[in-house]
Design a protein around this motif. Structure first.
Motif, PDB file in Angstrom:
ATOM      1  N   LEU A   1      46.704 -83.080 -74.816  1.00 44.74           N
ATOM      2  CA  LEU A   1      46.707 -81.652 -75.147  1.00 44.74           C
ATOM      3  C   LEU A   1      45.577 -80.911 -74.439  1.00 44.74           C
ATOM      4  O   LEU A   1      45.764 -79.785 -73.971  1.00 44.74           O
TER       5      LEU A   1
ATOM      6  N   LEU B   1      50.669 -75.176 -76.891  1.00 44.00           N
ATOM      7  CA  LEU B   1      51.362 -76.010 -77.878  1.00 44.00           C
ATOM      8  C   LEU B   1      52.236 -75.131 -78.761  1.00 44.00           C
ATOM      9  O   LEU B   1      51.773 -74.158 -79.343  1.00 44.00           O
TER      10      LEU B   1
ATOM     11  N   HIS C   1      54.603 -83.808 -78.244  1.00 44.01           N
ATOM     12  CA  HIS C   1      54.161 -82.424 -78.430  1.00 44.01           C
ATOM     13  C   HIS C   1      54.948 -81.584 -77.433  1.00 44.01           C
ATOM     14  O   HIS C   1      55.137 -81.981 -76.280  1.00 44.01           O
TER      15      HIS C   1
ATOM     16  N   VAL D   1      55.117 -78.113 -75.292  1.00 50.67           N
ATOM     17  CA  VAL D   1      54.247 -77.063 -74.769  1.00 50.67           C
ATOM     18  C   VAL D   1      55.053 -76.128 -73.889  1.00 50.67           C
ATOM     19  O   VAL D   1      56.066 -76.531 -73.308  1.00 50.67           O
TER      20      VAL D   1
END
Length: 192
Positions: free
Chosen positions: A120, A130, A138, A140
């Motif tokens: 991240l 995000l 995750h 993004v």
């Protein structure tokens, strides 16, 4: 997994007592009503159901976290007192989907509790914001600015308010045992 118990008997007892205390203490006046009101027992059933549903949800998320950390179904099954196959059938992610979005979306995967913050941080510096997450990933989206991210334990009381006061925005509603926050880089709120 070693033969050593992962929780001491005292830790196990504290967890059990904490859950019982939450079930009995959350509904206003529940404990007192059990002394004189038959309806109190129905409220106890409803409170216990809510507690059981939440602990079941937490167990599912904890198992997904253990898998994301690289633990085998065999190890998880042994810890739960079931076979590898039974653990996998009960807890394997069922065709989870990643939310749709613009063509400027990327999915960072596979991620674990051990590498997600580094991924991240790199994405934020490369102008990726995000927008969602789930077990092992995750999501993004491209942004016109750089971002910074924080991961904090869900159980820390008052943390959300303090972080929001410092310009952080929570992403989603938390993913046991973590909450994730974002803010544009260099946008910290200065308190004088």
């Amino acid at each position: 997994m070693t033969g050593t118990p992962l929780l001491s008997p005292e830790e196990d007892t504290r967890i059990r007592e904490g859950i019982a205390s939450a079930v009995l203490g959350a509904p206003e006046g529940l404990t007192e009503s059990l002394e004189h009101d038959p309806e109190g027992y129905l409220r106890l059933v409803a409170a216990t159901r809510a507690g059981a549903e939440e602990t079941s949800r937490l167990l599912h998320v904890a198992v997904q976290g253990a898998r994301a950390a690289g633990h085998s179904w065999d190890t998880i099954g042994r810890l739960l007192g079931v076979s590898r196959q039974a653990a996998q059938q009960r807890f394997a992610a069922k065709g989870g989907t990643v939310p749709e979005g613009s063509s400027e979306r990327r999915i960072l995967t596979p991620l674990t509790a051990f590498n997600e913050m580094a991924a991240l941080t790199e994405a934020g510096l490369d102008r990726w914001e995000l927008v969602g997450y789930g077990p092992l990933y995750h999501a993004v989206e491209a942004s016109d600015r750089q971002w910074e991210y924080r991961r904090v334990p869900l159980a820390v009381a008052g943390r959300r308010r303090r972080m929001e006061a410092d310009g952080w925005t929570e992403v989603g509603s938390g993913h046991f045992p973590w909450s994730y926050f974002k803010r544009p880089l260099n946008s910290s709120v200065n308190k004088g």
